[in-house]
Design a protein around this motif. Structure first.
Motif, PDB file in Angstrom:
ATOM      1  N   ASN A   1       0.869  -1.251  -0.001  1.00 52.31           N
ATOM      2  CA  ASN A   1       0.020   0.021   0.108  1.00 52.31           C
ATOM      3  C   ASN A   1       0.784   1.316  -0.048  1.00 52.31           C
ATOM      4  N   LYS A   2       0.735   2.042  -0.885  1.00 52.85           N
ATOM      5  CA  LYS A   2       1.518   3.417  -1.156  1.00 52.85           C
ATOM      6  C   LYS A   2       1.611   4.131  -0.003  1.00 52.85           C
ATOM      7  N   ARG A   3       0.288   4.276   0.616  1.00 51.98           N
ATOM      8  CA  ARG A   3       0.153   5.263   1.775  1.00 51.98           C
ATOM      9  C   ARG A   3       0.858   4.853   2.794  1.00 51.98           C
ATOM     10  N   VAL A   4       0.703   3.421   2.999  1.00 54.31           N
ATOM     11  CA  VAL A   4       1.536   2.932   4.333  1.00 54.31           C
ATOM     12  C   VAL A   4       3.036   3.168   4.083  1.00 54.31           C
ATOM     13  N   LEU A   5       3.541   2.833   3.028  1.00 52.53           N
ATOM     14  CA  LEU A   5       4.839   2.812   2.730  1.00 52.53           C
ATOM     15  C   LEU A   5       5.249   4.532   2.857  1.00 52.53           C
ATOM     16  N   LEU A   6       4.509   5.341   2.317  1.00 53.15           N
ATOM     17  CA  LEU A   6       4.641   6.844   2.608  1.00 53.15           C
ATOM     18  C   LEU A   6       4.835   7.241   3.982  1.00 53.15           C
ATOM     19  N   LEU A   7       3.853   6.610   4.835  1.00 54.85           N
ATOM     20  CA  LEU A   7       3.733   6.981   6.271  1.00 54.85           C
ATOM     21  C   LEU A   7       4.978   6.273   7.136  1.00 54.85           C
ATOM     22  N   LEU A   8       5.541   4.925   6.554  1.00 52.02           N
ATOM     23  CA  LEU A   8       6.560   4.506   7.329  1.00 52.02           C
ATOM     24  C   LEU A   8       7.988   5.283   6.857  1.00 52.02           C
ATOM     25  N   GLY A   9       8.036   5.644   5.825  1.00 52.60           N
ATOM     26  CA  GLY A   9       9.195   6.324   5.244  1.00 52.60           C
ATOM     27  C   GLY A   9       9.159   7.769   6.012  1.00 52.60           C
ATOM     28  N   ALA A  10       8.086   8.303   6.203  1.00 56.81           N
ATOM     29  CA  ALA A  10       8.240   9.560   6.894  1.00 56.81           C
ATOM     30  C   ALA A  10       8.637   9.332   8.200  1.00 56.81           C
ATOM     31  N   THR A  11       7.716   8.248   8.812  1.00 58.17           N
ATOM     32  CA  THR A  11       8.189   8.162  10.238  1.00 58.17           C
ATOM     33  C   THR A  11       9.776   7.884  10.713  1.00 58.17           C
ATOM     34  N   TYR A  12      10.195   7.218   9.623  1.00 51.07           N
ATOM     35  CA  TYR A  12      11.787   6.893   9.830  1.00 51.07           C
ATOM     36  C   TYR A  12      12.522   7.992   9.448  1.00 51.07           C
ATOM     37  N   ALA A  13      11.945   8.745   8.648  1.00 51.75           N
ATOM     38  CA  ALA A  13      12.748  10.005   8.263  1.00 51.75           C
ATOM     39  C   ALA A  13      12.502  10.904   9.637  1.00 51.75           C
ATOM     40  N   ASN A  14      11.460  11.132   9.985  1.00 50.51           N
ATOM     41  CA  ASN A  14      11.313  11.812  11.424  1.00 50.51           C
ATOM     42  C   ASN A  14      12.309  11.276  12.409  1.00 50.51           C
ATOM     43  N   GLU A  15      12.507  10.130  12.503  1.00 51.91           N
ATOM     44  CA  GLU A  15      13.189   9.467  13.534  1.00 51.91           C
ATOM     45  C   GLU A  15      14.915   9.576  13.171  1.00 51.91           C
ATOM     46  N   ARG A  16      15.088  10.281  12.070  1.00 52.01           N
ATOM     47  CA  ARG A  16      16.475  10.422  11.577  1.00 52.01           C
ATOM     48  C   ARG A  16      17.153   9.231  11.300  1.00 52.01           C
ATOM     49  N   ASP A  17      16.191   8.121  10.881  1.00 49.58           N
ATOM     50  CA  ASP A  17      16.859   6.790  10.308  1.00 49.58           C
ATOM     51  C   ASP A  17      16.714   6.838   8.662  1.00 49.58           C
ATOM     52  N   ALA A  18      17.685   7.552   8.260  1.00 51.84           N
ATOM     53  CA  ALA A  18      17.496   7.816   6.782  1.00 51.84           C
ATOM     54  C   ALA A  18      17.731   6.301   5.799  1.00 51.84           C
ATOM     55  N   GLU A  19      18.361   5.346   6.382  1.00 50.66           N
ATOM     56  CA  GLU A  19      18.343   4.152   5.266  1.00 50.66           C
ATOM     57  C   GLU A  19      17.108   3.421   5.488  1.00 50.66           C
ATOM     58  N   ARG A  20      16.522   3.389   6.503  1.00 49.91           N
ATOM     59  CA  ARG A  20      15.329   2.770   6.655  1.00 49.91           C
ATOM     60  C   ARG A  20      14.173   3.484   5.747  1.00 49.91           C
ATOM     61  N   ALA A  21      14.057   4.761   5.944  1.00 50.95           N
ATOM     62  CA  ALA A  21      13.080   5.790   5.416  1.00 50.95           C
ATOM     63  C   ALA A  21      13.364   5.621   3.750  1.00 50.95           C
ATOM     64  N   HIS A  22      14.594   5.443   3.263  1.00 53.25           N
ATOM     65  CA  HIS A  22      14.839   5.433   1.974  1.00 53.25           C
ATOM     66  C   HIS A  22      14.202   4.007   1.354  1.00 53.25           C
ATOM     67  N   GLN A  23      14.465   3.035   2.395  1.00 58.50           N
ATOM     68  CA  GLN A  23      13.974   1.719   1.942  1.00 58.50           C
ATOM     69  C   GLN A  23      12.435   1.782   1.519  1.00 58.50           C
TER      70      GLN A  23
END
Length: 144
Positions: A1-23
């Motif tokens: 689900n693209k919205r879930v992927l976006l939410l997870l990416g945003a969450t990891y970006a907010n947590e400053r986990d760039a590697e997981r956000a990029h995944q």
């Protein structure tokens, strides 16, 4: 689900986990409707890592998708960090021309004018930043 992927990416970006956000963001980065959000998040992640070249590249992509005061502001800030003050001035001027009460853009424009040695315009921009009284503006912390 693209919205879930976006939410997870945003969450990891907010947590400053760039590697997981990029995944997560990479999986939806090619989709037209998600491209703006993905590049915005990648730009913000790059900014948090002080990777200003990558930051500018991603923010420029958001600007190509949607030319808004906010996208001009972000591109202007990235140019500022790269000491490209004339380019920063151009984008920040576009931001405030489109949104006269954009306090943070006025504040950044004042910093650009300072670096360019234009004290008169610097003071005018600071006065306009103070007058904007934009709720949530970060520049308010520095203007007090």
């Amino acid at each position: 689900n693209k919205r879930v992927l976006l939410l997870l990416g945003a969450t990891y970006a907010n947590e400053r986990d760039a590697e997981r956000a990029h995944q997560f963001l990479l999986k939806i980065s090619r989709r037209g409707e998600m491209k703006f959000c993905v590049n915005l998040l990648w730009g913000l992640t790059a900014a948090s890592e002080a990777d200003w070249d990558a930051c500018l590249r991603h923010f420029n992509e958001t600007l190509e998708i949607a030319e808004t005061p906010e996208t001009h502001y972000l591109v202007g800030c990235a140019h500022f960090q790269l000491s490209r003050y004339k380019s920063a001035r151009l984008h920040l001027q576009k931001a405030v021309a489109a949104e006269m009460n954009f306090a943070d853009a006025w504040f950044m424009l004042a910093l650009v004018y300072e670096r360019l040695g234009d004290e008169t315009r610097k003071q005018q921009a600071l006065d306009l930043a103070r007058a904007a009284r934009e709720p949530g503006a970060q520049s308010g912390l520095y203007l007090r």
